[in-house]
Design an enzyme around this catalytic site. Structure first.
Site, PDB file in Angstrom:
ATOM      1  CE  LYS A 115      -4.492   0.826   0.357  1.00 34.22           C
ATOM      2  NZ  LYS A 115      -5.563  -0.090  -0.063  1.00 34.22           N
TER       3      LYS A 115
HETATM    4  N1  GLU Z   1      -7.201  -0.016  -3.341  1.00 35.98           N
HETATM    5  C1  GLU Z   1      -7.955  -1.190  -3.647  1.00 35.98           C
HETATM    6  C2  GLU Z   1      -8.036  -2.103  -2.445  1.00 35.98           C
HETATM    7  O1  GLU Z   1      -7.896  -1.672  -1.325  1.00 35.98           O
HETATM    8  C3  GLU Z   1      -7.473  -1.878  -4.899  1.00 35.98           C
HETATM    9  C4  GLU Z   1      -6.064  -2.364  -4.862  1.00 35.98           C
HETATM   10  C5  GLU Z   1      -5.574  -2.893  -6.215  1.00 35.98           C
HETATM   11  O2  GLU Z   1      -6.356  -3.010  -7.138  1.00 35.98           O
HETATM   12  O3  GLU Z   1      -4.377  -3.193  -6.277  1.00 35.98           O
HETATM   13  O4  GLU Z   1      -8.311  -3.261  -2.554  1.00 35.98           O
END
Ligand code: GLU
Length: 425
Positions: A115
């Site tokens: 993240k």
């Molecule tokens: N931000 C989204 C999540 O928390 C998508 C993450 C992604 O597609 O890599 O799942």
């Protein structure tokens, strides 16, 4: 005049990392793993903190902070969104990265978890300023990202345009176009059809499955949705399309309620024109916090972490909670809700539609061969429902709730990958 609540004000003061670590510790204990493996699963593999100097449009210079946390690579490249929020902290990003590892493992997409975050309120900056921030951040983290290393995607405060800037910055530096560096790109530069609505579609697939499990027909069901952004607005619309009466929604300005059901298409139009759900003609305003306490069949928190906590969980009257956001329920709230018989469908299952279609986007990009919208939608639904069945079965087999079942399944898969690969050197 309504007051804007910051994300931090909406949620409890609790640190989401404490909850993420407590979930892992419980799973490790049930699975009987030793201290070494526990520490390995608990520790991010790599963390990077960068300063992002930004020249504002007025010529002044500000320095923002950016993070990228790569929690685990055992099952494949790290994967996860990039969040723009003034409240972003390293611990929050660590928690979100760990949850991405479990989410990808649970849905059996071949990724680890990561993240990113930047301490910025995107609403207060011009498009040009956001572009400069995004490009500088991308350049700062370039050594650790890549289509085979770590693949960012949108999250709160970022969108397709952010991903296009990231892809362009990375590609220009590499000297050739690298579509696989990010997912959630615009379709015109290699994004997947269906990616922008994937998270909310997935939330609705499991919401309908959970309603069926509870013996409630969609046409008799009522719902409240917290958050009217990318996830919340889509969830409200797809629930309404399925015949569910969405009686309340909220955003950071407050909530609105209409017991006869909100006209979501008209509400989206109002949102597009005014930037808030407040003032919508077909509904009454209510205090934002009241939305979580409404007597509905289905409550979908689709905003930020920690909104259901020790102080309000006992007031929840919903039968089912489907977590559109990451980490909306603290550990203390989880115990209260379980005690009150509320069925909680955990985030790592409920909101996995986004990363599933991110995976589809990456696969399509790698093959330079694009699928139809119908193919994407059908494969997304199949994966969401298979994961729902699997978590339900694991829950009853082990005699645990859905969050514990999902976490146990995911942690076991990651640990298996690690143990099979072995430790180097
Ligand atoms: N931000 C989204 C999540 O928390 C998508 C993450 C992604 O597609 O890599 O799942």
């Amino acid at each position: 005049m309504t007051t804007v609540l910051s994300d931090a004000a909406l949620s409890s003061a609790a640190n989401p990392l404490d909850d993420a670590q407590a979930q892992l510790a419980a799973a490790v204990q049930t699975l009987g793993y030793g201290e070494g493996l526990h520490r390995l699963l608990a520790s991010p593999r790599r963390e990077i903190t960068v300063s992002i100097p930004l020249r504002r449009d007025d010529g002044s210079v500000e320095v923002l902070t950016g993070y990228r946390v790569q929690h685990n690579f055992s099952r494949g490249p790290a994967k996860g969104g990039l969040r723009y929020s003034p409240d972003v902290s390293l611990d929050e990003v660590r928690a979100l990265a760990m949850w991405m590892t479990w989410k990808c493992a649970l849905l059996d997409v071949p990724y680890g978890g990561a993240k990113g975050g930047i301490t910025i309120d995107p609403r207060k900056y011009s498009k040009q300023e956001l572009e400069r921030v995004t490009r500088r951040y991308t350049s700062e983290i370039m050594p650790v990202i890549g289509p085979e290393k770590d693949i960012p995607a949108p999250d709160i405060g970022t969108d397709e345009q952010t991903m296009a800037w990231m892809m362009d910055t990375y590609s220009v530096n590499m000297g050739y176009t690298v579509p696989g560096i990010v997912t959630g790109k615009p379709v015109s530069v290699g994004g997947s059809l269906g990616r922008s609505s994937a998270t909310s579609q997935g939330v609705v697939h499991v919401s309908l499955a959970a309603l069926a499990h509870a013996g409630i027909s969609p046409s008799k069901a009522t719902a409240a949705v917290q958050g009217f952004g990318k996830v919340g607005a889509g969830t409200a619309r797809f629930l309404a399309d399925a015949g569910v009466k969405v009686i309340a929604v909220s955003d950071q300005y407050g909530a609105i309620q209409a017991d006869s059901g909100l006209d979501i298409v008209a509400l989206e139009r109002h949102m597009g024109e005014t930037g808030t759900v407040i003032g919508f003609a077909g509904a009454e305003p209510i205090p934002g916090a009241n939305l979580l306490e409404l007597e509905v069949d289905l409550l979908v928190p689709a905003a930020v972490e920690g909104v259901l906590h020790e102080g309000n969980a006992h007031k929840v009257s919903a039968k089912i909670i489907v977590e559109g956001a990451n980490g909306p329920t603290t550990g203390a709230a989880d115990r209260i809700l379980a005690g009150n018989g509320v069925l909680v469908v955990p985030d790592i299952l409920a909101n996995a539609g986004g990363v599933i279609v991110s995976y589809f986007e990456w696969v399509q990009g790698n093959q330079a061969y694009w699928w139809t919208a119908a193919e994407v939608a059908q494969r997304l639904k199949a994966r969401m429902l298979a994961a729902w069945d699997n978590v339900l079965q694991e829950g009853s087999r082990r005699g645990v709730n859905l969050r514990e079942a999902a976490t146990l399944t995911a942690v076991e898969r990651v640990a298996d990958a690690h143990l099979t690969r072995g430790l180097y050197p």
